[in-house]
Design a protein around this motif. Structure first.
Motif, short mmCIF file in Angstrom:
data_model
loop_
_atom_site.label_atom_id
_atom_site.label_comp_id
_atom_site.label_asym_id
_atom_site.label_seq_id
_atom_site.Cartn_x
_atom_site.Cartn_y
_atom_site.Cartn_z
N TYR A 1 17.21 5.72 9.42
CA TYR A 1 16.13 5.94 10.12
C TYR A 1 16.06 4.64 11.27
O TYR A 1 16.33 3.42 10.79
N GLN A 2 15.57 4.93 12.51
CA GLN A 2 15.74 3.75 13.52
C GLN A 2 14.12 4.02 14.22
O GLN A 2 13.82 5.07 14.30
N ARG A 3 13.65 2.87 14.39
CA ARG A 3 12.22 2.94 14.92
C ARG A 3 12.37 3.11 16.58
O ARG A 3 13.39 2.88 17.23
N TYR B 1 10.04 7.45 14.69
CA TYR B 1 11.23 7.33 14.00
C TYR B 1 12.44 8.33 14.26
O TYR B 1 11.93 9.39 14.32
N VAL C 1 6.39 7.23 7.11
CA VAL C 1 6.33 7.76 8.41
C VAL C 1 4.63 7.68 8.85
O VAL C 1 4.59 7.84 9.85
N GLN D 1 14.17 2.55 22.11
CA GLN D 1 14.95 2.18 20.53
C GLN D 1 16.33 1.64 20.75
O GLN D 1 16.92 1.76 22.22
N ASP E 1 4.95 1.06 15.31
CA ASP E 1 5.95 1.97 15.16
C ASP E 1 4.99 3.14 16.00
O ASP E 1 3.98 3.79 15.73
#
Length: 244
Positions: A15-17, A30, A76, A219, A27
């Motif tokens: 997962y990447q923000r 994701y 999440v 991102q 956030d």
């Protein structure tokens, strides 16, 4: 990789923000991607993992989404979750098993259509997507700035988000021409009523210029590295191995 090799692959999500550039501590979303590992512990690069016959590629794409949704439940919360979708799977309606049983509510899911894949039938793709969008799912067009038919796909699919490819972002802090391209993208997004997300932000200067130009979200390694959860390793569910 032969047609039966998926049974021996352990899948796990990264997962990447995705953040609001003016408020990176919070956030917004994701993005989930899938990775594979052989029984001997050796990781497979995505290019090898997805080097499958068409039917197996669709199966892998389908299972990857379900694993990514299931494992994201712990963090999440109220954020959005972006999921990749292969055009072949989507046109076949092979997207989710049962949206009412998804661990994350469908109105928190954003399905990414990669612009690098040729779409055989926009009509059938749009029909499948419209069904999910009516239930609350959102749509993103990925890799914008590369591929085959960017602007035509925007008109056809009317995505909620457009993700600017890292190749578009790479020189924004070094080239006036690159800045002008981004300025044009911002104006275009405003005209078609979509929201831009810049991918591949690796330097503070890139982020600052994107804010100045009016790109709201981004991102990249500068904003947060992809991460895996400690207990997310998951063999393919047996009940899904026979699909599609």
């Amino acid at each position: 990789m032969n047609k039966n090799s998926l049974k021996n692959i352990e899948l796990y999500p990264l997962y990447q923000r995705i953040v609001r550039l003016t408020d990176p501590a919070t956030d917004f979303a994701y993005e989930a991607t899938i990775r594979g590992r052989r029984a001997n512990g050796k990781d497979l690069p995505p290019s090898v993992l997805f080097q499958q016959p068409e039917q197996k590629q669709m199966l892998l794409d389908y299972i990857a989404r379900h694993i990514a949704v299931r494992e994201a439940v712990s963090f999440v919360k109220n954020s959005l979750l972006f999921l990749n979708g292969h055009a072949l799977s989507l046109q076949a309606g092979f997207i989710f098993e049962d949206v009412t049983k998804l661990e994350v509510p469908i109105n928190q899911l954003v399905l990414e259509i990669t612009e690098q894949t040729r779409i055989h039938s926009v009509e059938s793709l749009k029909r499948e997507l419209d069904t999910l969008r009516a239930q609350g799912m959102k749509l993103a067009l990925d890799d914008f700035g590369t591929g085959f038919s960017n602007f035509w796909l925007v008109e056809a699919l009317q995505p909620d988000y457009i993700k600017l490819d890292r190749s578009v972002i790479a020189r924004v802090d070094q080239s006036d021409q690159a800045r002008r391209v981004i300025e044009g993208m911002v104006a275009f997004a405003d005209k078609v009523k979509t929201t831009l997300i810049a991918e591949g932000i690796e330097r503070e200067a890139q982020r600052d210029i994107l804010i100045e130009l009016g790109v709201p979200y981004g991102q990249g390694f500068f904003l947060g590295l992809p991460f895996a959860l400690s207990k997310t390793m998951a063999h393919m569910p047996k009940k899904l191995r026979g699909k599609p």
